[in-house]
Design a protein around this motif. Structure first.
Motif, PDB file in Angstrom:
ATOM      1  N   ARG A 128      -5.133  -0.312  13.493  1.00 38.47           N
ATOM      2  CA  ARG A 128      -5.657   0.307  12.279  1.00 38.47           C
ATOM      3  C   ARG A 128      -7.132   0.674  12.441  1.00 38.47           C
ATOM      4  N   ARG A 164       3.272  -3.656   5.968  1.00 36.05           N
ATOM      5  CA  ARG A 164       3.145  -2.197   5.924  1.00 36.05           C
ATOM      6  C   ARG A 164       2.648  -1.647   7.256  1.00 36.05           C
ATOM      7  N   ASP A 165       1.712  -2.353   7.867  1.00 37.68           N
ATOM      8  CA  ASP A 165       1.188  -1.898   9.158  1.00 37.68           C
ATOM      9  C   ASP A 165       2.244  -1.971  10.257  1.00 37.68           C
ATOM     10  N   TYR A 168       4.467   0.906   9.812  1.00 41.93           N
ATOM     11  CA  TYR A 168       3.776   2.160  10.117  1.00 41.93           C
ATOM     12  C   TYR A 168       3.664   2.391  11.619  1.00 41.93           C
ATOM     13  N   TYR A 169       3.383   1.335  12.366  1.00 38.47           N
ATOM     14  CA  TYR A 169       3.108   1.489  13.789  1.00 38.47           C
ATOM     15  C   TYR A 169       4.312   1.187  14.687  1.00 38.47           C
TER      16      TYR A 169
END
Length: 381
Positions: A128, A164-165, A168-169
């Motif tokens: 991030r 969430r991260d 996302y990744y």
């Protein structure tokens, strides 16, 4: 070798437990102690490259259900290889059926060996905000993360922000990620005796009235925002910063000196673990202006200590501090000063009481029971 038929052996990665005083190490020690205190059918084998630091290892309550196992290697290279691969053979030897990576990593070969993999992911800040890391470290951390996903049957994320991260990744299935908030040591709820309180304050030279910040003094933690806000606070209020020194601290000191605040910003490195509650309990408020966190344990420690908290928006800190803490943009010095002035003037007693009730959800036993639920689920699959 474990041969006790009464218990099912669970392997845990204990490198950080014996090596890290705060952060991942504190998470592991607190969790293991809570797991070991629960009744049940599991026995916990803590795999570490070596014995680490005696002072940290002794914080783990070893019992018939909790024991350490070491690599037996003496050279750093072989210790690292053992942790990333070789530990699997030891786990097979010990009858381990599930291996829990407590710090976002799993060794290669778990699936091939028939061992289930559970991984706790604390944050993906290196993805991030890669600007806070060396490029080679970003490459290495990414490689370990994606490699560990291939060995992982389920993930524990320590916050909704971290979940969430992960989504996302990566393409890891959302239904195999559970949020289990990081546990926090309840010792910060206990008042320190008057004599001990005064002795610690005198030994460190703590000011009479101060706002506290705890955490590594690095750019991402953004303590300069609190220094900037200090200009708008009463002249008798200081800022006390407890954490490991980095080059960023030198920048903060320089800024404070240029703006006439050098005598009001005090840095303390190497504060003894047993002395830290006094730093919290003597403070007037707590600030945590970090730009990004996976969770934010110091926020919970501060609230347990009876402090009102002003934290930064934008990551997981709202989850840690709850709706009754104060939140500002990580670049809003005016907003932070306004919140701190309100706390200093009113005491914010009702908000502090509600926040203290909110953080009880992070206390040890409840978190350990949720982790046991993860073990049970994987054992049944």
């Amino acid at each position: 070798m474990i041969n006790d038929r009464e218990y099912i052996p669970i392997g845990l990665d204990a490198k950080r437990i014996v090596a890290n005083a705060t952060g991942l190490g504190a998470y592991g020690r607190t969790l293991v102690n809570a797991l070991g205190a629960l009744p049940g059918r599991y026995r916990f084998l803590l795999y570490a490259p070596d014995g680490g630091r005696d002072s940290l290892r002794r914080q783990v309550k070893v019992s018939e259900k909790v024991e350490f196992a070491y690599s037996g290697h003496h050279l750093r290279l072989f210790k690292d290889l053992w942790r990333s691969r070789g530990v699997v053979a030891d786990a097979v030897r010990d009858g381990v059926r599930l291996y829990h990576g407590l710090s976002g990593e799993l060794p290669q070969g778990l699936h091939k060996a028939g061992i289930r993999g559970l991984m706790t992911v604390h944050d993906l800040i290196f993805m991030r905000h890669p600007e806070y890391y060396k490029p080679v470290d970003v490459w290495l951390y990414k490689r370990k993360f994606y490699q560990s996903l291939r060995e992982c049957d389920r993930i524990v994320a320590i916050s909704e922000c971290t979940k969430r991260d992960i989504l996302y990744y990566s393409d890891y299935p959302a239904d195999r990620i559970d949020v289990i908030y990081q546990s926090c040591d309840t010792r910060f709820r206990d008042p320190v005796s008057g004599e001990k309180n005064r002795e610690v304050a005198a030994r460190y030279g703590l000011p009479a009235r101060y706002v506290l910040n705890v955490g590594t003094v690095e750019e991402r933690k953004n303590v300069l925002l609190a220094v900037r806000a200090l200009r708008k606070l009463p002249a008798d209020v200081c800022l006390v910063v407890v954490g490991r020194h980095t080059s960023y601290e030198d920048d903060v000191r320089e800024w404070a000196a240029r703006n006439g605040l050098a005598d009001r910003v005090l840095f303390f490195e190497g504060v003894a673990n047993e002395d830290l509650p006094v730093f919290y309990q003597r403070a007037s408020a707590f600030v945590y202006p970090s730009r990004y966190e996976g969770f934010g344990i110091p926020v919970i420690e501060a609230i347990q200590s009876g402090l009102a908290v002003v934290a930064a928006k934008g990551s997981c800190l709202e989850e840690a501090g709850g709706p009754d803490s104060y939140y500002v943009d990580p670049d809003d010095a005016e907003g932070m000063a306004a919140a701190l002035n309100e706390i200093l003037a009113t005491g914010a007693e009702e908000r502090r009481a509600r926040a203290r009730q909110y953080v009880t959800r992070f206390e040890n036993t409840n978190v350990a029971q949720q982790i046991i639920g993860e073990y049970d689920r994987l054992m049944k699959e």
